[in-house]
Design an enzyme around this catalytic site. Structure first.
Site, short mmCIF file in Angstrom:
data_model
loop_
_atom_site.label_atom_id
_atom_site.label_comp_id
_atom_site.label_asym_id
_atom_site.label_seq_id
_atom_site.Cartn_x
_atom_site.Cartn_y
_atom_site.Cartn_z
N ASP A 13 0.81 -1.22 0.00
CA ASP A 13 0.00 0.00 0.00
C ASP A 13 0.84 1.27 0.00
O ASP A 13 0.43 2.31 0.52
CB ASP A 13 -0.96 0.02 1.21
CG ASP A 13 -1.88 -1.18 1.22
OD1 ASP A 13 -2.18 -1.67 0.12
OD2 ASP A 13 -2.29 -1.61 2.31
N LYS A 16 1.82 2.19 -5.13
CA LYS A 16 2.35 1.64 -6.40
C LYS A 16 1.43 1.97 -7.57
O LYS A 16 1.88 2.38 -8.64
CB LYS A 16 2.52 0.10 -6.28
CG LYS A 16 3.51 -0.31 -5.19
CD LYS A 16 3.55 -1.81 -5.00
CE LYS A 16 2.31 -2.41 -4.38
NZ LYS A 16 2.07 -2.02 -2.98
N GLY A 40 -4.61 -4.12 -3.79
CA GLY A 40 -5.58 -3.06 -4.10
C GLY A 40 -4.77 -1.84 -4.49
O GLY A 40 -4.11 -1.24 -3.64
N HIS A 41 -4.74 -1.54 -5.77
CA HIS A 41 -3.91 -0.42 -6.26
C HIS A 41 -4.83 0.73 -6.66
O HIS A 41 -5.67 0.59 -7.54
CB HIS A 41 -3.06 -0.88 -7.45
CG HIS A 41 -2.03 -1.89 -7.05
ND1 HIS A 41 -1.11 -2.43 -7.92
CD2 HIS A 41 -1.75 -2.46 -5.84
CE1 HIS A 41 -0.33 -3.28 -7.26
NE2 HIS A 41 -0.70 -3.32 -6.00
N GLN A 224 1.93 -6.01 -3.25
CA GLN A 224 2.36 -6.13 -1.86
C GLN A 224 3.65 -5.31 -1.65
O GLN A 224 3.87 -4.36 -2.37
CB GLN A 224 2.56 -7.61 -1.45
CG GLN A 224 1.25 -8.39 -1.35
CD GLN A 224 0.67 -8.84 -2.67
OE1 GLN A 224 1.33 -9.50 -3.43
NE2 GLN A 224 -0.56 -8.48 -2.95
#
Ligand code: GDP
Ligand code: IMO
Ligand code: MG
Length: 424
Positions: A13, A16, A40-41, A224
């Site tokens: 988080d 990225k 979750g990007h 990650q």
């Protein structure tokens, strides 16, 4: 052309998604190399927020090709959900989104196994996102997995049944209460598989090889963070893939000598979601402020993220294992208003002061030692040039550059694409 990498240096988080989106202007191909829908990007532009889980973060750029690499694990149901959202926004992904035949498929029973495994661990649970990541990678290394390319075979449903039946007996073995209706889950799954099959499946290592040869520029997108790496992270509180630079070689089929720049992303402080040690974690008002101002909630699970000061010992370690060539510092804006900032520069470990990340970093083994810095009050979110940055922030950045011996080339001052300052 060499393949550049972009990866997280902390516990995920870091931002990225935002930076891949920003950098896509410079690349022909964006390729995800590991992880799955545990990621979750978040991307923000034109006043809208988008969260991607499996699809690479270059997808909103018409000219870019987006590749889901062999190292990724795909849940067709979540993938279909992502495609539906893209379609709503008129993103034409049919030709620009490619999927490696060697990527593994997350089955509904993998998700159930994840839940059963976590429930059986009680307090010792990993804090998994429950997306079936661990069980799917276990089937991959156990040589039982189903791959994207298998969906093109006539007998794949038989293979599915055999594996799902085996999973059901394993779920029973855990002896925990897991309620599920497999028939219902399977109906949804098979429908989503048909959607997945409408996309282009490719032999992606060959595709990348040819793209490189023809001079195309490629950015590999990690998921990650380095401290969640299966080998180098805070095991067992990690994910099940290699999140570090080597993972891009195995997750895309790129030879090590073909890697160019390694962009390492970190927050100006630290966050972690899920269980596991976190030496600089704060349990006071400062931590609450970071969580509130930084809006620190997981993009996949919505869980609150734990917050703490920047840990330079851990960051140095991550730079080393990844061979980082450029750093990007995110969320500096969140630290505006702190009178004093702290950075952990060494650990007290078994009576000694050490500057490397030891095997055990649980609170009983490690006590962080901090250096203090003056904070700044200026709101950074409207700044667009280095010359506007407050002196105290420049001092903070220069200290980190000196310690890490790597230049910080991007300072992010807000979630939007535009809130990105490039430094020379
Ligand atoms: P990723 O998984 O590394 O892509 O990061 P996430 O999207 O899970 O989490 C990063 C969060 O921080 C998202 O909500 C972003 O919109 C937000 N974000 C990214 N960069 C910045 C920044 O510089 N400042 C602030 N305030 N938020 C940011
Ligand atoms: P992005 O790509 C933050 C964490 C989970 C849990 C551990 C194992 O958005 O940075 P898993 O579901 O992989 O078995 O969970 O890893 N985790 C993440 N934390 N960001 C992520 O991805 C994460 N993906 C997994 O919270 O502690
Ligand atoms: Mg995330």
């Amino acid at each position: 052309m060499a393949v550049d990498l972009l990866l997280g240096l902390q516990w995920g988080d870091e931002g990225k998604g935002k930076i891949v989106d920003v950098l896509t202007n410079n690349y022909n191909i964006i390729a995800r190399f590991q992880g799955g829908p545990n990621a979750g990007h978040t991307l923000v532009f034109n006043g809208r927020k988008h969260v991607l889980h499996t699809i690479p973060s270059g997808i909103f750029h018409d000219e870019a090709t987006n590749l889901v690499g062999n190292g990724v694990v795909i849940d067709p149901v979540i993938f279909k959900g992502e495609l539906d959202k893209l379609a709503e926004q008129n993103v034409d992904y049919k030709n620009s989104l490619l999927i490696s035949r060697k990527a593994h498929i997350i089955l509904p029973t993998h998700r159930l196994l994840d839940a059963a495994s976590e429930a059986s661990k009680g307090k010792a649970k990993i804090g998994s996102t429950l997306k079936g990541i661990g069980p799917t990678y276990m089937d991959k290394t156990g040589r039982n997995g189903i791959r994207v390319g298998d969906l093109e075979l006539a007998n794949w449903k038989e293979r599915y049944r055999t594996l799902a039946d085996k999973h059901e007996s394993m779920i029973a073995y855990y002896d925990v209460e897991i309620e599920y209706d497999l028939k219902e889950l399977e109906t949804e799954f098979f429908k989503a598989v048909e959607v997945l099959k409408s996309l282009k499946f490719i032999d992606s290592e060959e595709y990348i090889y040819q793209a490189q040869k023809s001079g195309k520029t490629i950015l590999a997108e990690g998921a990650q963070g380095s401290l969640l790496d299966i080998d180098f992270g805070t095991y067992p509180f990690v994910t099940s893939s290699n999140t570090t630079a080597a993972g891009a070689c195995t997750g895309l089929g790129v030879a090590p000598n073909q890697i160019g720049d390694v962009f390492g992303i970190f927050k100006a402080y630290t966050t972690r979601v899920g269980s596991g040690p976190f030496p600089t974690e704060l349990f006071d008002e400062d931590g609450e402020t970071m969580a509130r101002v930084g809006n620190e909630f997981g993009a996949t699970t919505g869980r609150p993220r734990r917050c703490g000061w920047l840990d330079l010992v851990a960051l140095k370690y991550a730079c080393q294992v990844n061979g980082v060539t450029q750093l990007m510092m995110m969320k500096g804006d969140v630290l505006s208003g702190f009178k004093t900032l702290k950075v952990c520069t060494s650990y007290k470990y078994k009576g000694n002061v050490i500057e490397h990340l030891p095997y055990n970093i649980e609170p009983e083994n490690v006590e962080p030692i901090y250096s203090e810095f003056s904070g700044w009050n200026e709101d950074l979110t409207a700044m667009s040039e280095t010359s506007q940055l407050p002196q105290a922030l420049n001092h903070y950045i220069e200290f980190l550059e000196k310690e890490l011996e790597i230049p910080i080339t991007i300072v992010s001052v807000g979630p939007d694409r535009k809130q990105t300052i490039f430094r020379n």
